[in-house]
Design a protein around this motif. Structure first.
Motif, mmCIF file in Angstrom:
data_model
loop_
_atom_site.group_PDB
_atom_site.id
_atom_site.type_symbol
_atom_site.label_atom_id
_atom_site.label_comp_id
_atom_site.label_asym_id
_atom_site.label_seq_id
_atom_site.Cartn_x
_atom_site.Cartn_y
_atom_site.Cartn_z
ATOM 1 N N PHE A 71 0.830 -1.206 0.000
ATOM 2 C CA PHE A 71 0.000 0.000 0.000
ATOM 3 C C PHE A 71 0.867 1.258 0.000
ATOM 4 O O PHE A 71 0.655 2.171 -0.804
ATOM 5 N N LEU A 72 1.850 1.302 0.906
ATOM 6 C CA LEU A 72 2.705 2.492 0.981
ATOM 7 C C LEU A 72 3.549 2.671 -0.284
ATOM 8 O O LEU A 72 3.784 3.808 -0.720
ATOM 9 N N ALA A 73 3.979 1.576 -0.889
ATOM 10 C CA ALA A 73 4.741 1.684 -2.143
ATOM 11 C C ALA A 73 3.896 2.348 -3.219
ATOM 12 O O ALA A 73 4.376 3.244 -3.928
ATOM 13 N N PHE A 74 2.654 1.950 -3.339
ATOM 14 C CA PHE A 74 1.812 2.528 -4.379
ATOM 15 C C PHE A 74 1.402 3.965 -4.056
ATOM 16 O O PHE A 74 1.259 4.779 -4.963
ATOM 17 N N VAL A 75 1.264 4.296 -2.776
ATOM 18 C CA VAL A 75 1.015 5.692 -2.403
ATOM 19 C C VAL A 75 2.229 6.541 -2.772
ATOM 20 O O VAL A 75 2.098 7.615 -3.380
ATOM 21 N N LEU A 76 3.423 6.060 -2.411
ATOM 22 C CA LEU A 76 4.644 6.814 -2.717
ATOM 23 C C LEU A 76 4.883 6.918 -4.218
ATOM 24 O O LEU A 76 5.397 7.934 -4.697
ATOM 25 N N LYS A 77 4.510 5.911 -4.981
ATOM 26 C CA LYS A 77 4.630 5.979 -6.438
ATOM 27 C C LYS A 77 3.834 7.167 -6.983
ATOM 28 O O LYS A 77 4.305 7.901 -7.850
ATOM 29 N N SER A 78 2.629 7.362 -6.451
ATOM 30 C CA SER A 78 1.809 8.473 -6.936
ATOM 31 C C SER A 78 2.355 9.824 -6.475
ATOM 32 O O SER A 78 2.201 10.823 -7.165
ATOM 33 N N VAL A 79 3.004 9.845 -5.321
ATOM 34 C CA VAL A 79 3.591 11.094 -4.819
ATOM 35 C C VAL A 79 4.823 11.479 -5.631
ATOM 36 O O VAL A 79 4.965 12.626 -6.063
ATOM 37 N N PHE A 80 5.718 10.526 -5.855
ATOM 38 C CA PHE A 80 6.985 10.830 -6.535
ATOM 39 C C PHE A 80 6.864 10.835 -8.060
ATOM 40 O O PHE A 80 7.583 11.559 -8.722
ATOM 41 N N ASP A 81 5.987 10.009 -8.609
ATOM 42 C CA ASP A 81 5.736 9.964 -10.043
ATOM 43 C C ASP A 81 7.029 9.973 -10.870
ATOM 44 O O ASP A 81 7.193 10.764 -11.794
ATOM 45 N N ARG A 82 7.931 9.096 -10.521
ATOM 46 C CA ARG A 82 9.231 9.018 -11.193
ATOM 47 C C ARG A 82 9.145 8.128 -12.433
ATOM 48 O O ARG A 82 8.579 7.037 -12.389
ATOM 49 N N GLN A 83 9.735 8.584 -13.511
ATOM 50 C CA GLN A 83 9.772 7.818 -14.752
ATOM 51 C C GLN A 83 10.666 6.591 -14.594
ATOM 52 O O GLN A 83 11.669 6.629 -13.886
ATOM 53 N N ARG A 84 10.317 5.540 -15.298
ATOM 54 C CA ARG A 84 11.145 4.337 -15.299
ATOM 55 C C ARG A 84 12.359 4.547 -16.198
ATOM 56 O O ARG A 84 12.336 5.402 -17.077
ATOM 57 N N PRO A 85 13.413 3.777 -15.969
ATOM 58 C CA PRO A 85 14.616 3.970 -16.784
ATOM 59 C C PRO A 85 14.360 3.673 -18.259
ATOM 60 O O PRO A 85 13.581 2.781 -18.592
ATOM 61 N N ASP A 86 15.027 4.429 -19.100
ATOM 62 C CA ASP A 86 14.945 4.186 -20.541
ATOM 63 C C ASP A 86 16.327 4.320 -21.179
ATOM 64 O O ASP A 86 16.467 4.738 -22.315
#
Length: 177
Positions: A71-86
């Motif tokens: 749950f906290l991982a997915f909350v933090l994902k929405s807060v940080f909204d970091r792009q995946r490596p490319d």
């Protein structure tokens, strides 16, 4: 960051069909789809074995640690909204959610840290090395597959460990340390 590029570049350079298959398989050990049923199975198995006298709160410790980390991982994902490596070509489909933190890393770390706390104290150090190895290999798989930056994986691992430790002090009896 230069270190991120170096680390992901290293994993790109060592690609091989064997390692591709290995890491594509091993990464599933961090999936909630696998770990949640496994956490429920372990809890039921401990109850049936009679070797572990679980109280009401103790019974929910393993699945609660896993779910809290997820749950906290997915909350933090929405807060940080970091792009995946490319940086490099990927041979797996990139997940559509944000990169930070790695939910697989958080989930596998929470699950195996909580499992470690549930082990009898006499078994923790010997079995602990196996559990640590599993966590590290899953975390490495996220880098090998080029779906996370190293800091995503580290952040996810620390998140998972923190969840297991916090809930350990909230749910498990003091003598289980």
């Amino acid at each position: 960051m230069q270190m991120d590029k170096y680390i992901l570049g290293f994993f790109y350079e060592i690609r091989s069909p064997y390692l591709d298959s290995f890491f594509e398989g091993i990464t599933w050990l961090g999936s909630l789809w696998l770990l949640l049923p496994l956490s429920l199975f372990v809890t039921v198995a401990m109850l049936w074995s009679g070797q572990h006298s679980l109280g009401v709160l103790d019974r929910i410790y393993l699945p609660a640690s896993l779910l809290m980390a997820s749950f906290l991982a997915f909350v933090l994902k929405s807060v940080f909204d970091r792009q995946r490596p490319d940086l490099f070509e990927t041979w797996v489909i990139l997940p559509t959610d944000s990169a930070f933190p790695s939910a697989h890393s958080a989930q596998v770390a929470a699950f195996f840290m909580a499992l470690w706390f549930l082990l009898p104290i006499s078994m923790r150090w010997t079995v602990g090395w196996i559990l640590l190895f599993i966590v590290l290999v899953v975390m490495i798989s996220r880098l090998y597959l080029q779906v996370h930056w190293p800091s995503d994986v580290l952040g996810g691992g620390l998140l998972g460990i923190s969840c297991a430790i916090i809930l350990r002090f909230m749910l498990l009896p003091k003598e289980a340390v």
